[in-house]
Structure formats: C-alpha cells, structure tokens
Motif scaffolding. Structure first.
Motif, PDB file in Angstrom:
ATOM      1  N   GLU A  25       3.041   1.837  -3.539  1.00  0.00           N
ATOM      2  CA  GLU A  25       2.361   2.464  -2.810  1.00  0.00           C
ATOM      3  C   GLU A  25       2.818   3.533  -2.669  1.00  0.00           C
ATOM      4  OE1 GLU A  25      -1.450   0.595  -0.698  1.00  0.00           O
ATOM      5  OE2 GLU A  25      -0.405  -0.664  -0.970  1.00  0.00           O
ATOM      6  N   ILE A  26       2.180   4.726  -2.766  1.00  0.00           N
ATOM      7  CA  ILE A  26       2.578   6.013  -1.349  1.00  0.00           C
ATOM      8  C   ILE A  26       1.143   5.372  -0.624  1.00  0.00           C
ATOM      9  CG2 ILE A  26       2.398   8.728  -1.744  1.00  0.00           C
ATOM     10  CD1 ILE A  26       4.293   7.381  -3.418  1.00  0.00           C
ATOM     11  N   TRP A 154       4.597  11.072   3.796  1.00  0.00           N
ATOM     12  CA  TRP A 154       4.226  10.496   2.816  1.00  0.00           C
ATOM     13  C   TRP A 154       5.511  10.000   2.149  1.00  0.00           C
ATOM     14  CZ3 TRP A 154       7.603  10.151  -1.699  1.00  0.00           C
ATOM     15  CH2 TRP A 154       8.103  10.840  -1.807  1.00  0.00           C
ATOM     16  N   GLN A 156       6.630   6.640   0.292  1.00  0.00           N
ATOM     17  CA  GLN A 156       6.471   5.363  -0.999  1.00  0.00           C
ATOM     18  C   GLN A 156       7.117   4.053  -0.503  1.00  0.00           C
ATOM     19  OE1 GLN A 156       8.290   5.953  -5.227  1.00  0.00           O
ATOM     20  NE2 GLN A 156       6.156   4.665  -5.934  1.00  0.00           N
TER      21      GLN A 156
END
Lengths: 423, 166
Positions: A25-26, A154, A156
């Motif tokens: 998921e980011i 951000w 991941q």
C-alpha cells in the motif's frame, strides 16, 4: 478480530492515521522527526524554500547537525557551515548541533528517538535510528525539501524480513561482523523490505551495537532496519535523560505477525568478517585476507567510531603499538564519545599506541574530511562502504572490518584476526 | 510526458551513487561534478554522453548514498531516462523527484551499447530500434504520475502550494 501486525505496519499505520496498513500500500505519513545534515540539508534545501516562498513546517520537529564538512578546511566548507548556522537561526531550530558529532549518533546520545516514532533523515544511514524501535529511513535532499515544507512523505508499506541471531559471539566478534556477513549472505538488494533484527544475540547487544546492524541495513538495500524496543532501549533513553513513554514496550511485532521471510543465524561460530574491495557484499572470514598489507587503518564514521568502538580499539592496542609503515587514524563519532574516552583512559591507550586523532565528523568515510587515500593505497576501515573512489583516489582499496579487526590489523601492518590478540 | 529517443549506455549491476557523484567533488560546481560522473565505471561516459541518451543497467542501479547529486549529475549531462532491472530505493525516489524517468526493465540485458531506444515513460513502453523488439514495462507508479508529469517535486510543490493543499 485484529490481525497480527509487524512493528513496521504498526508504526506506519499510526503515522498515516489509519487503523492498519498492508505491504504494498502507498501511504502518506506525518513525520515525527526530520534529521537534516550540513551535507544535504540547508545548503540544498534553503534555496528551494526561497524558490517556493515558504518556510519550514515545524522547527521543533527538525534536528540539524553539522557533521560532514566539519571542521572547515577551506572557504567552501566554511561557507557551508556558516549557511547551516544561519538556517538554524533564521528558522529557530533549537535542536542544532554544530560540530558536536555525527547526526545519527547524536540522536541516540541526546535521546531524541523513541519506540514507535516515524522519523526521516537526509542521509542513507538514517536507518541507524531504528535501533530504538522506531521507523527511521533515509531520503535525498530533494525529498527532504518536501518533508520540510509539508511535514509528510509517501511510503510504500514494505514487507518485513525477520533476521534472528542466536548464540554468543567469540571474543573479538561483534555486530559489525554480523553486518558484513549479512551483506554477503542476504545481498545488497533487499528493497521493499524492512529488516527486523532479533534473537538472543541481538537482545544481549548494547544499543550502540544494535545501531551497527540498523545502520548497515542501508548496505543491504533495505527500506530500513529496526530492533523491537526492550529494557536496553529504555535504559538508553534514561541514560540520555529521557523518560520513556508508558507504552514504549508495546511497540513490538505481534507474535504471529506475517514476515516475508525469517532467517536464523548462529553467532557462536562466526569468525571476524572482512569486506574486500569494492563492495560491502564482497565479504568473507578474516583468515582469507591475512596477507593483505595495509597503509592506513581508519576508525571513523557513524557506524564505527562510537564510544563502544573506541573501547574495542583500546582493548586491542593496550600495551601494543601500531606497526611501522602503517598509520592508524581515529575520528571519534561525537565530542561526547571523545570526552568519555578521555575520562576513562581509552583515548590515552589509543594515542600511546601511536594512533593519530582526527576531528569528530564524517571525515574520510565519504572522502569529505581528513584521512583520504592516495592512488593505490590500501586501507582497512571501520566504516560502512568501500565502493571504488569512496575514500579518495579511484585506485585506493578499502577493506571493511570491525573496530577490533581494524585495530589488530594496525598492530600487524596487515589484515589480522583480533581473536589472536584478545585471549 | 514526451516520448524519448536516445542512444543506450549499458552498465552492469550495483552501479553505486559514489560512482555517479564522487565525494571528492561535493564542494565543486555541478559542471565539475558531472565531469567525473561514472568515471570509475566508464572513463569516457561523461565526455561522450549526449543529451537525450538513455542509461540501461542491471540490478540495483543507484545503490548506496542518499546524495541527490547522483541523479542531478545524470540530468545535468542530459540523460533522458534510466532503465534498470532494479533500483536502489533512494536513487529511485531522487530520480523521479527530479523528473528523470526511472523504469524497471527486466530485459535490460537484450540492449547493446549504442542501440537507439524509444521510451514512453508513462505508458511503460520501450522499443529497441535495432532489433525492433518492443517491451511493456511497469510505467511511472500511479501515485507519482502527476508529480513526474509536472517535471518533478519542485514544480509539483508549486502546483500544490498554489492550490493551498499543503
């Protein structure tokens, strides 16, 4: 029923303001602490802030350290350090450490990290902070600009790779030998993974030795490395004058958390390791290299010149001398380490053996400070990288080893096994 | 984002960021730093690379340091894209943050030095003009597409700040 989660998932979920996160998921995470250094910090970020017409999001969440270009040796490095000071003043950054040591080590000495924290740093070895049970990863200055402006970044969500060590080391074998062994065994491409170190051997390590493992998660190519918090973590925080949070020990992986892989190794029979030129992964037992003559032995950098490292060096050098034709350079990682080494006799033992003391800072590790190598010179170093040209001339050859092995090699004038001197 | 057409420079595995931006030139101008880009791997690269050329590499391209000068030296020399089997994590982020397309290219070994490649970074399409082979590769990740199309993190921050969404 809540699923079991890894420590990394728990920290990222908390920082992203989500109930839970899954690998792949980011997510956008709020940053608890951002470490800026003189190298990729103000000199690269401030012009961009001016271009954007904005300031920093939160000066109290920024820690700024001058360590790469310290001390100034020419007009350019003096100007970089000056600009770093002006940045701290202009933006009111209280936690500014000017020529006090290497940022990654200062964070630990000052007790600025805590279990469960989400932290970022403008340097690849920011992973070192994970020894405190937090998630701390390194980023480039361009991305740190984004952090300084927005307070977020951000990620991941990575898988977690569990690396367990059991058994007791032979005398003279330490965390650095594990790190070099892992560079060979797991390789330098563990992207999209966090390395979570554990097991009896790691539990028995000091916080400083755990920091060696998390530091060199960078060489393993991991997103970062970490160690679950325990009493050693809390004791380190108390020594730094901090009161650990009541939930500090809750920041652990659930017992049945899902790891992408679990590796089990034994420290019992691990010999001291050497990484030959030009890669940390080019490693093997020290015995294979005992004919390699050395010009320079170097004790330095975040990973290899903490107080614990200086004490290893003194243990080997007590009543011994550096070999003729070999020079031993020692650049303590912080002024606090230097002070304590002076107080307990460690420093006197090192200098009596003929070592040459260099300024505190990143120094020759990345060819920025004193102690760089000439063409064709051979160096054994307690640092973490030995890529071609890393420490100076392109034809210089750098062998990586533990502080014990570097000191033993300085005495022998060639690569040597410290176990023979520590009986 | 425009399609790219350029000559390929082919490198092996584990090309590190010290090689792209040597520490000895950290205090120098980007002109000077770029002159030494990759000299320990190919002494002629910095002299002979032309704007629009493309780097093709093996595994773990950009392993090592966080130094953004590694990606900056490549863009300074005019490198238009980096195609590698895999990337070092910080280099990958830095490259996209500077608007330098970095694409994972599992078939990198099929490319010879000097081959002319046509690259569509957003679509994830690589064509080798010499062999006429066409490869579909993962394009720019969706969450970074807008930033890369804006030209990198700085132009993207300007857009976001103008909308006051920061």
């Amino acid at each position: 029923m809540p699923l079991p989660y890894t420590l990394t998932q728990k920290i990222l979920a908390r920082a992203a303001g989500r109930p839970h996160v899954s690998p792949g998921e980011i997510v956008t995470c709020r940053v608890d602490l951002a470490l800026l250094l003189d190298s990729g910090g103000p000199r690269r970020i401030w012009p961009r802030l001016k271009e954007l017409g904005v300031g920093v999001w939160d000066p109290d969440r920024i820690v700024l350290c001058s360590d790469h270009f310290t001390p100034a040796v020419d007009a350019e490095s003096a100007a970089i350090l000056q600009l770093t000071r002006e940045f701290a003043r202009h933006f009111g950054i209280q936690r500014f450490f000017d020529m006090r040591g290497i940022g990654h080590v200062l964070l630990a000495e000052q007790g600025l990290l805590a279990p469960g924290m989400f932290a970022v740093g403008g340097d690849s070895h920011s992973s070192m902070g994970g020894a405190f049970g937090c998630f701390m990863a390194g980023f480039g200055a361009i991305e740190m600009t984004g952090v300084v402006v927005t307070g977020e970044i951000w990620i991941q969500v990575p898988e977690t790779l569990r690396v367990n060590w059991s058994g007791r080391f032979a005398r003279g074998v330490v965390a650095k030998d594990i790190a070099l062994f892992l560079c060979r065994t797991l390789g330098m491409e563990n992207g999209a993974s966090v390395l979570e170190y554990g097991g009896e051997t790691v539990r028995n390590m000091s916080i400083w030795e755990r920091m060696v493992l998390t530091n060199m998660a960078a060489e393993l190519g991991a997103e970062t490395g970490l160690v679950e918090a325990d009493e050693v973590t809390l004791a380190a925080l108390r020594t730094a004058g901090r009161v650990p949070a009541a939930d500090a020990l809750d920041w652990r992986s659930d017992p049945d958390a899902s790891y992408s892989a679990i590796h089990d190794f034994s420290a019992t029979d691990l010999p001291p390791q050497i990484a030959a030129p030009d890669s940390p992964a080019n490693s093997g037992p020290v015995g294979a290299y005992d004919t390699v003559r050395i010009d320079q032995a170097y004790i330095g950098a975040c990973v290899g010149a903490k107080l614990s490292d200086l004490r290893m060096v003194a243990e080997v050098l007590k009543n011994r001398s550096v070999a003729r034709g070999t020079r031993l350079l020692v650049a303590p990682a912080s002024t606090q380490a230097m002070t304590e080494a002076a107080a307990d006799g460690t420093l006197a033992t090192i200098t009596a053996a003929g070592a040459y003391i260099l300024p505190t800072g990143c120094g020759a590790c990345a060819a920025l400070g004193a102690g760089v190598l000439a063409e064709n010179e051979v160096c054994i170093s307690s640092t973490n990288r030995n890529f071609r040209g890393r420490m100076g001339a392109n034809s210089a050859q750098v062998y990586l080893a533990s502080p014990y092995t570097v000191a033993a090699s300085a005495v022998a004038g060639r690569v040597a096994d410290p176990r023979e001197l520590l009986t | 984002m425009k399609a790219i057409e350029g000559r390929a420079w082919v490198f092996g595995d584990n090309i590190n960021t010290d090689a792209m931006a040597p520490g000895l030139y950290f205090k120098s101008s980007m002109d000077e730093m770029a002159r030494h880009c990759l000299e320990t791997v190919d002494p002629h690269f910095a002299r002979d690379v032309r704007p629009g050329d493309v780097i093709v590499a093996g595994r773990n391209f950009g392993v090592g340091s966080a130094r953004e000068q590694a990606a900056m030296a490549l863009t300074h020399l005019g490198v238009a894209a980096v195609l590698a089997v895999s990337f070092g994590r910080i280099f990958y982020r830095n490259a996209l943050n500077f608007g330098l397309p970095a694409l994972t290219f599992p078939n990198a070994a099929t490319v010879r030095a000097g081959d002319v490649l046509r690259v569509q970074p957003v679509a994830g399409r690589i064509e080798n003009v010499r062999t006429a082979a066409v490869f579909a590769v993962p394009g720019i990740p969706a969450h970074l597409m807008a930033m890369v199309e804006a030209g990198g993190l700085m132009p993207w921050l300007k857009v976001r700040l103008a909308k006051d969404t920061v």
